[in-house]
Write a protein that holds these residues in place. Structure first.
Motif, PDB file in Angstrom:
ATOM      1  N   LYS A  15      14.716   6.607  10.162  1.00  0.00           N
ATOM      2  CA  LYS A  15      14.243   5.218  10.062  1.00  0.00           C
ATOM      3  C   LYS A  15      13.261   5.043   8.905  1.00  0.00           C
ATOM      4  O   LYS A  15      13.148   3.994   8.312  1.00  0.00           O
ATOM      5  N   GLU A  16      12.539   6.116   8.650  1.00  0.00           N
ATOM      6  CA  GLU A  16      11.476   6.012   7.640  1.00  0.00           C
ATOM      7  C   GLU A  16      11.992   6.235   6.211  1.00  0.00           C
ATOM      8  O   GLU A  16      11.600   5.510   5.304  1.00  0.00           O
ATOM      9  N   CYS A  17      12.850   7.243   6.030  1.00  0.00           N
ATOM     10  CA  CYS A  17      13.232   7.600   4.647  1.00  0.00           C
ATOM     11  C   CYS A  17      14.714   7.397   4.349  1.00  0.00           C
ATOM     12  O   CYS A  17      15.176   7.726   3.260  1.00  0.00           O
ATOM     13  N   TYR A  18      15.476   6.843   5.305  1.00  0.00           N
ATOM     14  CA  TYR A  18      16.880   6.441   5.109  1.00  0.00           C
ATOM     15  C   TYR A  18      17.833   7.580   4.770  1.00  0.00           C
ATOM     16  O   TYR A  18      18.836   7.360   4.097  1.00  0.00           O
ATOM     17  N   SER A  19      17.523   8.783   5.194  1.00  0.00           N
ATOM     18  CA  SER A  19      18.438   9.887   4.914  1.00  0.00           C
ATOM     19  C   SER A  19      18.956  10.499   6.204  1.00  0.00           C
ATOM     20  O   SER A  19      18.249  10.548   7.204  1.00  0.00           O
ATOM     21  N   HIS A  52      11.501  24.309  -8.405  1.00  0.00           N
ATOM     22  CA  HIS A  52      10.646  23.804  -9.486  1.00  0.00           C
ATOM     23  C   HIS A  52       9.974  22.490  -9.059  1.00  0.00           C
ATOM     24  O   HIS A  52       8.776  22.295  -9.277  1.00  0.00           O
ATOM     25  N   CYS A  53      10.751  21.618  -8.473  1.00  0.00           N
ATOM     26  CA  CYS A  53      10.235  20.311  -8.062  1.00  0.00           C
ATOM     27  C   CYS A  53       9.140  20.475  -6.999  1.00  0.00           C
ATOM     28  O   CYS A  53       8.062  19.884  -7.114  1.00  0.00           O
ATOM     29  N   LEU A  54       9.403  21.279  -5.994  1.00  0.00           N
ATOM     30  CA  LEU A  54       8.421  21.442  -4.915  1.00  0.00           C
ATOM     31  C   LEU A  54       7.142  22.116  -5.409  1.00  0.00           C
ATOM     32  O   LEU A  54       6.045  21.810  -4.951  1.00  0.00           O
ATOM     33  N   LYS A  55       7.284  23.042  -6.352  1.00  0.00           N
ATOM     34  CA  LYS A  55       6.108  23.766  -6.863  1.00  0.00           C
ATOM     35  C   LYS A  55       5.250  22.898  -7.765  1.00  0.00           C
ATOM     36  O   LYS A  55       4.037  23.010  -7.772  1.00  0.00           O
ATOM     37  N   ASN A  56       5.896  22.037  -8.550  1.00  0.00           N
ATOM     38  CA  ASN A  56       5.176  21.331  -9.605  1.00  0.00           C
ATOM     39  C   ASN A  56       4.926  19.845  -9.385  1.00  0.00           C
ATOM     40  O   ASN A  56       4.080  19.261 -10.055  1.00  0.00           O
ATOM     41  N   HIS A  57       5.669  19.261  -8.487  1.00  0.00           N
ATOM     42  CA  HIS A  57       5.569  17.804  -8.348  1.00  0.00           C
ATOM     43  C   HIS A  57       5.004  17.372  -6.998  1.00  0.00           C
ATOM     44  O   HIS A  57       5.288  17.984  -5.972  1.00  0.00           O
ATOM     45  N   THR A  58       4.263  16.280  -7.039  1.00  0.00           N
ATOM     46  CA  THR A  58       3.751  15.678  -5.812  1.00  0.00           C
ATOM     47  C   THR A  58       4.926  15.125  -5.004  1.00  0.00           C
ATOM     48  O   THR A  58       5.852  14.546  -5.573  1.00  0.00           O
ATOM     49  N   GLN A  59       4.880  15.321  -3.690  1.00  0.00           N
ATOM     50  CA  GLN A  59       5.972  14.895  -2.827  1.00  0.00           C
ATOM     51  C   GLN A  59       5.498  13.854  -1.815  1.00  0.00           C
ATOM     52  O   GLN A  59       4.353  13.908  -1.352  1.00  0.00           O
ATOM     53  N   TYR A  60       6.402  12.954  -1.485  1.00  0.00           N
ATOM     54  CA  TYR A  60       6.197  12.114  -0.307  1.00  0.00           C
ATOM     55  C   TYR A  60       6.803  12.905   0.840  1.00  0.00           C
ATOM     56  O   TYR A  60       7.995  13.223   0.816  1.00  0.00           O
ATOM     57  N   ILE A  61       5.986  13.258   1.817  1.00  0.00           N
ATOM     58  CA  ILE A  61       6.496  14.026   2.946  1.00  0.00           C
ATOM     59  C   ILE A  61       6.705  13.051   4.096  1.00  0.00           C
ATOM     60  O   ILE A  61       5.741  12.506   4.649  1.00  0.00           O
ATOM     61  N   CYS A  62       7.969  12.813   4.430  1.00  0.00           N
ATOM     62  CA  CYS A  62       8.316  11.835   5.458  1.00  0.00           C
ATOM     63  C   CYS A  62       7.611  12.193   6.770  1.00  0.00           C
ATOM     64  O   CYS A  62       7.720  13.313   7.259  1.00  0.00           O
ATOM     65  N   GLY A  63       6.890  11.205   7.314  1.00  0.00           N
ATOM     66  CA  GLY A  63       6.141  11.439   8.541  1.00  0.00           C
ATOM     67  C   GLY A  63       7.045  11.558   9.760  1.00  0.00           C
ATOM     68  O   GLY A  63       6.615  12.004  10.819  1.00  0.00           O
ATOM     69  N   THR A  64       8.295  11.155   9.623  1.00  0.00           N
ATOM     70  CA  THR A  64       9.233  11.204  10.737  1.00  0.00           C
ATOM     71  C   THR A  64      10.069  12.483  10.724  1.00  0.00           C
ATOM     72  O   THR A  64      10.139  13.196  11.721  1.00  0.00           O
ATOM     73  N   CYS A  65      10.707  12.789   9.587  1.00  0.00           N
ATOM     74  CA  CYS A  65      11.633  13.935   9.556  1.00  0.00           C
ATOM     75  C   CYS A  65      11.150  15.075   8.661  1.00  0.00           C
ATOM     76  O   CYS A  65      11.754  16.138   8.631  1.00  0.00           O
ATOM     77  N   LYS A  88      14.819  -3.373   4.643  1.00  0.00           N
ATOM     78  CA  LYS A  88      14.619  -4.510   5.542  1.00  0.00           C
ATOM     79  C   LYS A  88      13.148  -4.895   5.606  1.00  0.00           C
ATOM     80  O   LYS A  88      12.788  -6.046   5.566  1.00  0.00           O
ATOM     81  N   GLU A  89      12.309  -3.901   5.712  1.00  0.00           N
ATOM     82  CA  GLU A  89      10.866  -4.161   5.701  1.00  0.00           C
ATOM     83  C   GLU A  89      10.171  -2.863   5.341  1.00  0.00           C
ATOM     84  O   GLU A  89      10.738  -1.785   5.506  1.00  0.00           O
ATOM     85  N   TYR A  90       8.952  -2.992   4.852  1.00  0.00           N
ATOM     86  CA  TYR A  90       8.204  -1.790   4.499  1.00  0.00           C
ATOM     87  C   TYR A  90       7.235  -1.455   5.624  1.00  0.00           C
ATOM     88  O   TYR A  90       6.370  -2.252   5.957  1.00  0.00           O
ATOM     89  N   ILE A  91       7.436  -0.293   6.202  1.00  0.00           N
ATOM     90  CA  ILE A  91       6.537   0.148   7.260  1.00  0.00           C
ATOM     91  C   ILE A  91       5.807   1.396   6.777  1.00  0.00           C
ATOM     92  O   ILE A  91       6.426   2.376   6.368  1.00  0.00           O
ATOM     93  N   GLU A  92       4.488   1.316   6.811  1.00  0.00           N
ATOM     94  CA  GLU A  92       3.699   2.462   6.394  1.00  0.00           C
ATOM     95  C   GLU A  92       3.514   3.385   7.599  1.00  0.00           C
ATOM     96  O   GLU A  92       3.058   2.943   8.647  1.00  0.00           O
ATOM     97  N   ASN A  93       3.885   4.637   7.446  1.00  0.00           N
ATOM     98  CA  ASN A  93       3.710   5.590   8.535  1.00  0.00           C
ATOM     99  C   ASN A  93       2.442   6.411   8.279  1.00  0.00           C
ATOM    100  O   ASN A  93       2.364   7.125   7.290  1.00  0.00           O
TER     101      ASN A  93
END
Ligand SMILES: [Zn+2]
Ligand SMILES: [Zn+2]
Length: 151
Positions: A4-8, A21-34, A121-126
Motif C-alpha cells: 500500500k505504501e510503495c506500490y510494489s 553499489h546503490c545500497l552502499k553509496n546512496h540514501t534510500q527510502y526504506i518503506c515502513g510497511t514492507c 490516489k493520495e499521499y500518506i506519510e508513514n
C-alpha cells in the motif's frame, strides 16, 4: 500483494541496477510497511533524483513513485512520453504543469493527452518509513533477501 505504501509486489525488487553499489553509496527510502529500499539520492550536479529520469516501463516507474511523493510531499503522476523514432518512456511529474514545463524545454518529446497514465490516489506519510543509508549489516541482509526473492 501490492504494498500500500510503495506500490510494489516484490518487496526486494529494487535497486534494479548494481544493487550493492546503490545500497552502499546512496540514501534510500526504506518503506515502513514492507522494508523495500528505493534510491532517493539526489545528484547534486544536476539537482535530480532517480525518479526524475525516464523509465523504460510503467511498472518500473511505479517502483519509484513513492520517492517522488516523499520529495513533493504530495501525490504524483506517471506520464507516457514519446520521443524520437516513437520511442516510449515513462516519466514522473508532480503536477501536469511540471509536465508542460518539461515539454516546452524538450520540443522533440510528446505526451498524448497530457494526462497521467497512473497517478497516486493520495499521499500518506508513514512515520515508520526511514530515509537514510543502510549500514553494512543491513546491506548484507537486504542483498541476501533480494537474491532469494529473485529465485
Ligand atoms: Zn541509487
Ligand atoms: Zn512497501
Amino acid at each position: 500483494m501490492v504494498c500500500k505504501e510503495c506500490y510494489s509486489e516484490n518487496q526486494r525488487v529494487t535497486p534494479l541496477l548494481k544493487p550493492e553499489h546503490c545500497l552502499k553509496n546512496h540514501t534510500q527510502y526504506i518503506c515502513g510497511t514492507c522494508g523495500r529500499c528505493i534510491c532517493i539520492e539526489k545528484d547534486d550536479k544536476r539537482g535530480l533524483y532517480r525518479w526524475n529520469f525516464p523509465f523504460k516501463t510503467l511498472e518500473i516507474a511505479k517502483l519509484y513513485l513513492k520517492t517522488a511523493e516523499v520529495i513533493c510531499k504530495d501525490g504524483s503522476g506517471i506520464y507516457e512520453i514519446t520521443g524520437k523514432n516513437n520511442r516510449v518512456s515513462y516519466k514522473i511529474f508532480h503536477t501536469e504543469k511540471d509536465l508542460e514545463t518539461y515539454l516546452l524545454k524538450n520540443k522533440d518529446k510528446k505526451c498524448k493527452g497530457r494526462k497521467p497514465v497512473y497517478i497516486s490516489k493520495e499521499y500518506i506519510e508513514n512515520p515508520n518509513a526511514e530515509i537514510r543509508k543502510l549500514n553494512k549489516e543491513e546491506i548484507k541482509t537486504y542483498l541476501k533477501e533480494q537474491k532469494e526473492s529473485n529465485k
